[in-house]
Motif scaffolding. Structure first.
Motif, PDB file in Angstrom:
ATOM      1  N   SER A 191       0.345   3.843   4.353  1.00 41.94           N
ATOM      2  CA  SER A 191      -0.068   2.489   5.088  1.00 41.94           C
ATOM      3  C   SER A 191      -0.240   3.392   6.595  1.00 41.94           C
ATOM      4  O   SER A 191       1.358   2.960   7.416  1.00 41.94           O
TER       5      SER A 191
ATOM      6  N   GLN B  17      -2.655  -6.733  -1.232  1.00 38.44           N
ATOM      7  CA  GLN B  17      -1.415  -6.985  -1.024  1.00 38.44           C
ATOM      8  C   GLN B  17      -0.645  -8.206  -0.809  1.00 38.44           C
ATOM      9  O   GLN B  17      -1.497  -9.019  -0.332  1.00 38.44           O
TER      10      GLN B  17
ATOM     11  N   ILE C 146      -4.696   0.555   5.887  1.00 40.88           N
ATOM     12  CA  ILE C 146      -4.203   0.768   4.981  1.00 40.88           C
ATOM     13  C   ILE C 146      -5.167   0.587   3.806  1.00 40.88           C
ATOM     14  O   ILE C 146      -6.317   0.516   3.895  1.00 40.88           O
TER      15      ILE C 146
ATOM     16  N   ALA D  16       0.775  -0.882   0.186  1.00 45.06           N
ATOM     17  CA  ALA D  16       0.002  -0.096  -0.319  1.00 45.06           C
ATOM     18  C   ALA D  16       0.848   1.460   0.190  1.00 45.06           C
ATOM     19  O   ALA D  16       1.577   1.407   1.287  1.00 45.06           O
TER      20      ALA D  16
ATOM     21  N   GLY E 200      -5.669  -2.833   9.016  1.00 40.82           N
ATOM     22  CA  GLY E 200      -4.772  -3.758   9.136  1.00 40.82           C
ATOM     23  C   GLY E 200      -4.169  -4.460   9.521  1.00 40.82           C
ATOM     24  O   GLY E 200      -4.816  -5.782  10.565  1.00 40.82           O
TER      25      GLY E 200
ATOM     26  N   SER F 294      -2.898  -0.074  12.720  1.00 42.04           N
ATOM     27  CA  SER F 294      -2.836  -0.004  11.138  1.00 42.04           C
ATOM     28  C   SER F 294      -3.902   0.376  10.229  1.00 42.04           C
ATOM     29  O   SER F 294      -5.032  -0.611  10.489  1.00 42.04           O
TER      30      SER F 294
END
Length: 425
Positions: A84, A339, A273, A81, A253, A271
């Motif tokens: 991110s 991903q 993404i 990504a 994420g 996180s």
């Protein structure tokens, strides 16, 4: 007795008569050697002058020519990504998660809430201080208006007193001129006028000074209130940030904490993404990484398709002799990518149409590009060269070789650094 002794008949052998054949053979050999020397003297001299001999089967020989030179870097990359972001706790407190790993999120959506009593209480205290300072400012303004009015009244009284003293002096002067009063009365009226003028000047100056002082006091109160309001505004921002929101549209994420965990300020929470902007990251050898620059064209292959790319960034850090570089898609982003998906990547460093060069081989690394073995009449001669740009297949020749030269590109390690080596068929 005679039968016991043998005679010499068995030892005696007849000798052959010498013929003229042997001298003829010797003469023919000498003639053959002479012809060999005359016809192949150059080759023989080369054989005798060579330091060693190596079979041609153990060598790879290429011809120097003028051809296009394309320098590129190829390797395997993985889809990552472009954005991110990792979200951190804006303050110390207990975190309540509102999402799970893998959940799709929208920009501005609340992902977690931090309960921070310390920050909340501080905001309430600072707001109370704002109210107190606002009251102090209002009180200072009222006092300034009162004192200004009093000073204005004192000034007006002094001005009236001066006018009264001036009128009294005028009457005393007329009376003295008419002989109705004594000169002493005129002088007293003059003294009274002088005192009235002095009092008026003092009242005027005091009014100006005191008015400036009152303005400064009010401004100081206003500054303190403004400073306190800024502090409250910043605390309100911090309290609002206790609700951690997604900065991009994407997907959650990784969660770094469990729900209802007490964390410190700036602790990692989760996180996000951004799957709408994907890039391909590849590892490049340090020697090629020096030439990589953002904006260079590239090519991305995968899933039986090919996409145009462009170098977006090059990491300034070298890890294990490699540098991480990222490529973005030059056109529309493919929808089928995921991903960490593996793709083939190629970055074009340089492309020239007419370059004097030779096929790349082990001689480039073994000699450091300082010399090469040129094959002429079956003998490899060591010559100094200067090499330039290098690609995966070709290397540019700057000096030392000309078009048509046959160069040993691999297997030269068998020469062991000899100046001249015979190439045996």
């Amino acid at each position: 007795m005679n039968s016991r002794f043998r005679d010499t008949s068995e030892q005696d052998r007849p000798l052959e008569r010498p013929t003229r054949r042997r001298p003829l053979l010797l003469a023919g050999g000498a003639v053959a050697v002479g012809l060999l020397v005359l016809l192949g003297g150059g080759r023989l001299r080369q054989m005798l002058s060579a330091d060693s001999a190596v079979s041609a089967a153990r060598l790879s020989i290429a011809t120097v020519d003028v051809a296009p030179l394309t320098r590129d870097v190829a390797g395997e990359g993985r889809v990552v990504a472009a954005q991110s972001p990792t979200l951190f706790a804006p303050g110390a407190g207990t975190v309540t998660l509102a999402v799970k790993a893998g959940d799709p999120v929208k920009r501005g959506q609340v992902l977690a809430c931090v309960d921070s009593p310390e920050l909340t209480n501080r905001l309430a205290q600072e707001r109370s201080n704002v109210d107190a300072l606002r009251a102090d400012l209002a009180r200072a303004e009222v006092e300034a208006r009162q004192q200004t009015a009093a000073l204005q009244s004192a000034y007006e009284n002094a001005r009236i007193d001066q006018q009264t003293a001036a009128n009294d002096l005028a009457r005393q002067t007329q009376a003295f001129e008419a002989g109705a009063t004594a000169r002493m009365q005129v002088e007293r009226a003059q003294d009274a006028l002088a005192k009235a003028r002095l009092a008026l000047d003092q009242a005027r100056d005091l009014r100006g000074l005191k008015t400036d002082s009152l303005k400064l006091d009010v401004q100081a109160k206003q500054s303190a209130l403004s400073r306190q309001q800024l502090l409250v505004t910043d605390l309100e921002r911090q309290v609002a940030e206790l609700q951690v929101r997604s900065p991009v549209d994407g997907q959650v994420g990784q969660l770094f904490i469990a729900d209802r965990t007490n964390v410190a300020r700036d602790a990692r929470l989760l996180s996000v993404i951004d799957l709408s902007a994907l890039e391909v990251q590849m590892q490049v050898a340090e020697s090629f990484a020096r030439e990589l620059q953002p904006g260079m064209p590239g090519e991305i292959n995968g899933n039986g398709q090919r996409w145009a790319g462009q170098v977006s960034s090059v990491s300034p850090e070298v890890v294990n002799g490699e540098v991480a570089a990222r490529l973005r898609f030059a056109g529309a982003q493919p929808e089928q990518l995921r991903q960490n998906q593996r793709l083939s990547v190629r970055v074009l460093l340089d492309k020239r149409d007419k370059v004097l060069g030779v096929a790349r081989g082990s001689f480039v690394d073994e000699s450091g590009g300082s010399f090469a073995y040129v094959v002429r009449d079956g003998v490899a001669q060591k010559v100094p060269v200067k090499l330039g740009a290098r690609s995966l297949e070709r290397v540019e020749v700057i000096s030392g070789l000309v078009a048509g030269d046959r160069v040993v590109i691999s297997g030269a390690e068998n020469f062991k650094g000899a100046e001249r080596v015979l190439i045996a068929d």
